[in-house]
Design a protein around this motif. Sequence first.
Motif, PDB file in Angstrom:
ATOM      1  N   VAL A 156      -9.887  -3.757  -2.027  1.00 47.10           N
ATOM      2  CA  VAL A 156     -10.169  -4.129  -0.639  1.00 47.10           C
ATOM      3  C   VAL A 156     -10.279  -2.872   0.227  1.00 47.10           C
ATOM      4  CG1 VAL A 156      -9.326  -5.385   1.385  1.00 47.10           C
ATOM      5  CG2 VAL A 156      -8.994  -6.343  -0.907  1.00 47.10           C
ATOM      6  N   ASP A 161     -13.314  -2.347   2.802  1.00 44.50           N
ATOM      7  CA  ASP A 161     -13.032  -2.405   4.249  1.00 44.50           C
ATOM      8  C   ASP A 161     -11.528  -2.333   4.461  1.00 44.50           C
ATOM      9  OD1 ASP A 161     -12.810  -2.847   6.938  1.00 44.50           O
ATOM     10  OD2 ASP A 161     -14.179  -4.555   6.990  1.00 44.50           O
ATOM     11  N   ALA A 206      -9.704  -2.458   6.958  1.00 43.27           N
ATOM     12  CA  ALA A 206      -9.173  -3.382   7.966  1.00 43.27           C
ATOM     13  C   ALA A 206      -8.803  -4.736   7.367  1.00 43.27           C
ATOM     14  CB  ALA A 206     -10.188  -3.576   9.090  1.00 43.27           C
ATOM     15  N   ASN A 207      -9.317  -5.040   6.169  1.00 47.75           N
ATOM     16  CA  ASN A 207      -9.066  -6.353   5.561  1.00 47.75           C
ATOM     17  C   ASN A 207      -7.801  -6.405   4.711  1.00 47.75           C
ATOM     18  OD1 ASN A 207     -11.416  -7.284   6.688  1.00 47.75           O
ATOM     19  ND2 ASN A 207     -12.651  -7.037   4.840  1.00 47.75           N
ATOM     20  N   ILE A 208      -7.131  -5.279   4.515  1.00 46.36           N
ATOM     21  CA  ILE A 208      -6.021  -5.226   3.558  1.00 46.36           C
ATOM     22  C   ILE A 208      -4.927  -6.231   3.899  1.00 46.36           C
ATOM     23  CG2 ILE A 208      -4.106  -3.819   2.722  1.00 46.36           C
ATOM     24  CD1 ILE A 208      -5.931  -1.447   2.648  1.00 46.36           C
ATOM     25  N   PRO A 261      -4.788  -8.911   6.064  1.00 43.27           N
ATOM     26  CA  PRO A 261      -5.181 -10.335   5.991  1.00 43.27           C
ATOM     27  C   PRO A 261      -5.438 -10.809   4.562  1.00 43.27           C
ATOM     28  CG  PRO A 261      -6.353  -9.220   7.766  1.00 43.27           C
ATOM     29  CD  PRO A 261      -5.665  -8.153   6.982  1.00 43.27           C
ATOM     30  N   PHE A 262      -6.068  -9.968   3.732  1.00 43.24           N
ATOM     31  CA  PHE A 262      -6.333 -10.358   2.351  1.00 43.24           C
ATOM     32  C   PHE A 262      -5.031 -10.508   1.560  1.00 43.24           C
ATOM     33  CE2 PHE A 262     -10.938  -9.826   0.921  1.00 43.24           C
ATOM     34  CZ  PHE A 262     -11.440 -10.095   2.177  1.00 43.24           C
ATOM     35  N   ILE A 311      -8.343 -12.377  -5.042  1.00 43.64           N
ATOM     36  CA  ILE A 311      -8.968 -11.330  -4.228  1.00 43.64           C
ATOM     37  C   ILE A 311     -10.279 -10.860  -4.858  1.00 43.64           C
ATOM     38  CG2 ILE A 311      -8.731  -8.908  -3.539  1.00 43.64           C
ATOM     39  CD1 ILE A 311      -5.954  -9.444  -2.649  1.00 43.64           C
TER      40      ILE A 311
END
Length: 476
Positions: A35, A39, A41-43, A45-46, A346
């Motif tokens: 991730v 991106d 920034a997605n770490i 939330p993912f 994921i």
Amino acid sequence: MDLLIILLALGLLIFFAYCGYSVILMAPIFALLAVLCIDPANILPFFSGIYMEKMVGFIKNYFPVFLLGAIFGKIIEMSGIAESIAKTIIRLIGKKQAMLTIVLLGAILTYSGVSLFVAVFAIYPFAVQLFKEADIPKRLMPATIALGAFTFTMDALPGTPQIQNVIPTTFFGTDIYAAPVLGILGAIVVLGGGLAYLEFRRRQAKKAGEGYSGIADETAATAEVPINEENSITINSNPSVFRQIFAFIPLVLVAVMNRYLTTAIPRWYPDGFDFAAIGLDNYTVDVKANAAIWAVEIALVVGIVTALAFGWNRVTTTVKEGLNTSIGGSLLAVMNTGSEYGFGGIIAVLPGFAQINHALSGTFSNPLVNGAVTTSALAGVTGSASGGMGIALSAMAETYNKAITAAHIPPEVMHRIVAMASGGMDTLPHNGAVITLLAVTGLTHKQSYGDIFMITVIKSLAVFVAIALYTWFGIV
């Protein structure tokens, strides 16, 4: 680049698993690394919205099966049931048929609900004694145990309560007896092919003058389990006739109760279950999706109680230690698999996975072949049958259901093919069961993995035999 990122994450997971690092830690690290590369920034939330949701969802559904299976296996071992069954098989078949005896012992234990990890520990002492007496090279022992415990009784035979046969029920709306004839025929191919290969290898060794002690170094340098040949069991004495017969009762009861409950539970709740009707509006449950799991759980409870009654005098002195050990083992097993399930969740939403999915879909128009190849490949990559299946089904179950509906393929057939495929290429060198098996037997990958891999190849080919049988003859 998206595809390379996925391959990098999978490659790192394989490498560190092979090196002995726990996937409970490594799976989220490398999933989030993928991730990060796409991106950053997605770490967060993912991690919370995908990884943890997938992992917790798997544990919620299947932890009771892992727990009860581990307890049942431990009670089977502590009560002397496994020993009685082994001696009965030996008496009926004969000590000279050492490999067949070990395969049947593993098959009986695992088909009855004993975890394959537990089965390895229970089988090994008998294998040592039998292989010594038959003068069969010890290096063939891991492949023999694997054939009995890791193959056809894990996912091919209908009714097996192993987790690999339970997981598809929630995706395809089936039960664990899905496609019974197809599963039995697939099991025959695996058993026959595996025994023929092992016999060929035994004859080769005998012709070369190699016996049990033909291995120069019988102790693996990396062995982690303190088991040695002093733990072998004397098999010359036979249990009483009563004990021989009664030893099979807990195992038979698990199978019988499982079969009965699979059909009975839906009748108990013909209209499902409505929590709102009893004032609990915030809760829901899908009876149809859970019926097969509930059946396995209740059947294992019946088996545990019966096994306790069988060996109460032997079990009472060590029951606390045995329960604690089995509970710890089940927690580790379900967390390992749940972590891989979260990892797969994921991976499945990353852009590169769409390329993989599209490539596989474009290459194999037949949904059965598509499901088999995808599941087997992912099981091989993760080194876990249930983990690979979890990745495949969590990402593509909806696609598979649409495809088989369009092709008029019964969901029971898809269940059986996917289950069998999960137990194909999963036993690569980094597989946890393989590592445990080699450690218990005191052998190395170099000494014994080649024969384990050949059993893996036979198991994988059997999946495509099953697909052909359905395609040509409509066998279900």
